[in-house]
Design a protein around this motif. Sequence first.
Motif, PDB file in Angstrom:
ATOM      1  N   LYS A   4       0.847  -1.192   0.000  1.00 24.65           N
ATOM      2  CA  LYS A   4       0.000   0.000   0.000  1.00 24.65           C
ATOM      3  C   LYS A   4       0.880   1.240   0.000  1.00 24.65           C
ATOM      4  CE  LYS A   4      -3.948  -2.040   2.102  1.00 24.65           C
ATOM      5  NZ  LYS A   4      -5.226  -1.743   2.630  1.00 24.65           N
ATOM      6  N   THR A   5       1.226   1.690  -1.176  1.00 25.52           N
ATOM      7  CA  THR A   5       2.004   2.915  -1.296  1.00 25.52           C
ATOM      8  C   THR A   5       1.187   3.946  -2.046  1.00 25.52           C
ATOM      9  OG1 THR A   5       3.071   2.122  -3.310  1.00 25.52           O
ATOM     10  CG2 THR A   5       4.240   1.747  -1.240  1.00 25.52           C
ATOM     11  N   TYR A   6       1.391   5.184  -1.676  1.00 22.65           N
ATOM     12  CA  TYR A   6       0.639   6.286  -2.266  1.00 22.65           C
ATOM     13  C   TYR A   6       1.621   7.344  -2.745  1.00 22.65           C
ATOM     14  CZ  TYR A   6      -3.040   3.920   0.253  1.00 22.65           C
ATOM     15  OH  TYR A   6      -3.898   2.963   0.719  1.00 22.65           O
ATOM     16  N   ASN A   7       1.172   8.147  -3.655  1.00 24.29           N
ATOM     17  CA  ASN A   7       2.018   9.201  -4.202  1.00 24.29           C
ATOM     18  C   ASN A   7       1.974  10.427  -3.293  1.00 24.29           C
ATOM     19  OD1 ASN A   7       3.595  10.794  -5.771  1.00 24.29           O
ATOM     20  ND2 ASN A   7       2.135  11.015  -7.438  1.00 24.29           N
ATOM     21  N   ASN A   8       2.519  10.265  -2.086  1.00 24.48           N
ATOM     22  CA  ASN A   8       2.615  11.400  -1.177  1.00 24.48           C
ATOM     23  C   ASN A   8       3.817  11.217  -0.246  1.00 24.48           C
ATOM     24  OD1 ASN A   8       1.802   9.927   1.238  1.00 24.48           O
ATOM     25  ND2 ASN A   8      -0.288  10.026   0.454  1.00 24.48           N
ATOM     26  N   ALA A   9       4.204  12.292   0.401  1.00 25.15           N
ATOM     27  CA  ALA A   9       5.400  12.296   1.244  1.00 25.15           C
ATOM     28  C   ALA A   9       5.262  11.372   2.452  1.00 25.15           C
ATOM     29  CB  ALA A   9       5.703  13.723   1.698  1.00 25.15           C
ATOM     30  N   ASP A  10       4.071  11.287   3.020  1.00 19.76           N
ATOM     31  CA  ASP A  10       3.880  10.428   4.196  1.00 19.76           C
ATOM     32  C   ASP A  10       4.111   8.960   3.857  1.00 19.76           C
ATOM     33  OD1 ASP A  10       3.296  12.546   5.888  1.00 19.76           O
ATOM     34  OD2 ASP A  10       1.151  12.438   5.482  1.00 19.76           O
ATOM     35  N   PHE A  12       5.882   7.810   1.403  1.00 18.76           N
ATOM     36  CA  PHE A  12       7.309   7.646   1.142  1.00 18.76           C
ATOM     37  C   PHE A  12       8.096   7.570   2.445  1.00 18.76           C
ATOM     38  CE2 PHE A  12      11.478   9.671   0.843  1.00 18.76           C
ATOM     39  CZ  PHE A  12      12.128   8.711   0.076  1.00 18.76           C
ATOM     40  N   ALA A  13       7.786   8.442   3.398  1.00 23.69           N
ATOM     41  CA  ALA A  13       8.515   8.462   4.670  1.00 23.69           C
ATOM     42  C   ALA A  13       8.377   7.133   5.412  1.00 23.69           C
ATOM     43  CB  ALA A  13       8.019   9.617   5.544  1.00 23.69           C
ATOM     44  N   ILE A  14       7.192   6.562   5.401  1.00 20.73           N
ATOM     45  CA  ILE A  14       6.981   5.272   6.062  1.00 20.73           C
ATOM     46  C   ILE A  14       7.822   4.193   5.385  1.00 20.73           C
ATOM     47  CG2 ILE A  14       5.282   3.443   6.473  1.00 20.73           C
ATOM     48  CD1 ILE A  14       3.198   5.761   6.812  1.00 20.73           C
ATOM     49  N   ASN A  51      12.216  15.807  -4.373  1.00 16.73           N
ATOM     50  CA  ASN A  51      11.539  15.975  -3.083  1.00 16.73           C
ATOM     51  C   ASN A  51      11.701  14.741  -2.208  1.00 16.73           C
ATOM     52  OD1 ASN A  51      10.414  18.177  -1.905  1.00 16.73           O
ATOM     53  ND2 ASN A  51       8.410  17.923  -2.842  1.00 16.73           N
ATOM     54  N   ALA A  52      11.703  13.562  -2.815  1.00 21.79           N
ATOM     55  CA  ALA A  52      11.915  12.329  -2.050  1.00 21.79           C
ATOM     56  C   ALA A  52      13.279  12.367  -1.371  1.00 21.79           C
ATOM     57  CB  ALA A  52      11.799  11.114  -2.964  1.00 21.79           C
ATOM     58  N   ARG A  53      14.292  12.791  -2.102  1.00 18.42           N
ATOM     59  CA  ARG A  53      15.640  12.902  -1.531  1.00 18.42           C
ATOM     60  C   ARG A  53      15.662  13.946  -0.405  1.00 18.42           C
ATOM     61  NH1 ARG A  53      20.009  10.792  -2.747  1.00 18.42           N
ATOM     62  NH2 ARG A  53      19.248  10.046  -4.744  1.00 18.42           N
ATOM     63  N   ASN A  54      14.981  15.063  -0.606  1.00 14.55           N
ATOM     64  CA  ASN A  54      14.938  16.100   0.438  1.00 14.55           C
ATOM     65  C   ASN A  54      14.237  15.591   1.698  1.00 14.55           C
ATOM     66  OD1 ASN A  54      16.297  17.974  -1.122  1.00 14.55           O
ATOM     67  ND2 ASN A  54      14.428  18.868  -1.939  1.00 14.55           N
ATOM     68  N   ILE A  55      13.180  14.836   1.526  1.00 11.65           N
ATOM     69  CA  ILE A  55      12.471  14.266   2.678  1.00 11.65           C
ATOM     70  C   ILE A  55      13.366  13.265   3.401  1.00 11.65           C
ATOM     71  CG2 ILE A  55      10.564  12.735   3.325  1.00 11.65           C
ATOM     72  CD1 ILE A  55       8.947  14.259   1.126  1.00 11.65           C
ATOM     73  N   ALA A  56      14.074  12.445   2.655  1.00  9.66           N
ATOM     74  CA  ALA A  56      14.997  11.483   3.265  1.00  9.66           C
ATOM     75  C   ALA A  56      16.052  12.214   4.091  1.00  9.66           C
ATOM     76  CB  ALA A  56      15.658  10.630   2.188  1.00  9.66           C
ATOM     77  N   LYS A  57      16.644  13.241   3.524  1.00 11.87           N
ATOM     78  CA  LYS A  57      17.671  14.009   4.250  1.00 11.87           C
ATOM     79  C   LYS A  57      17.076  14.678   5.484  1.00 11.87           C
ATOM     80  CE  LYS A  57      20.588  14.980   0.281  1.00 11.87           C
ATOM     81  NZ  LYS A  57      21.067  16.037  -0.642  1.00 11.87           N
ATOM     82  N   PHE A  58      15.868  15.220   5.357  1.00 15.11           N
ATOM     83  CA  PHE A  58      15.207  15.855   6.490  1.00 15.11           C
ATOM     84  C   PHE A  58      15.021  14.858   7.632  1.00 15.11           C
ATOM     85  CE2 PHE A  58      11.282  16.803   8.815  1.00 15.11           C
ATOM     86  CZ  PHE A  58      11.588  18.054   9.311  1.00 15.11           C
TER      87      PHE A  58
END
Length: 67
Positions: A4-10, A12-14, A51-58
């Motif tokens: 269950k993956t969705y096209n959003n930051a949450d 991706f973070a999980i 943005n995925a990379r930025n979220i990972a770094k964050f």
Amino acid sequence: MKDKTYNNADSFAISFDEEWQKFDCNDITQKIDKVIDILSDHPFVISDPENARNIAKFRIYSLKKFE
């Protein structure tokens, strides 16, 4: 969570957190690259890789999530 993956930051973070804990590497930058590579089929990575990379770094540097 891979089923269950969705096209959003949450979503991706999980997924990122789950993969981060599975992968062993002492170089954080290399580990981020590898985990994002593992998640290359995640909808958020496909649609917005920068943005995925930025979220990972964050999550790693700002939240100090995995220290």
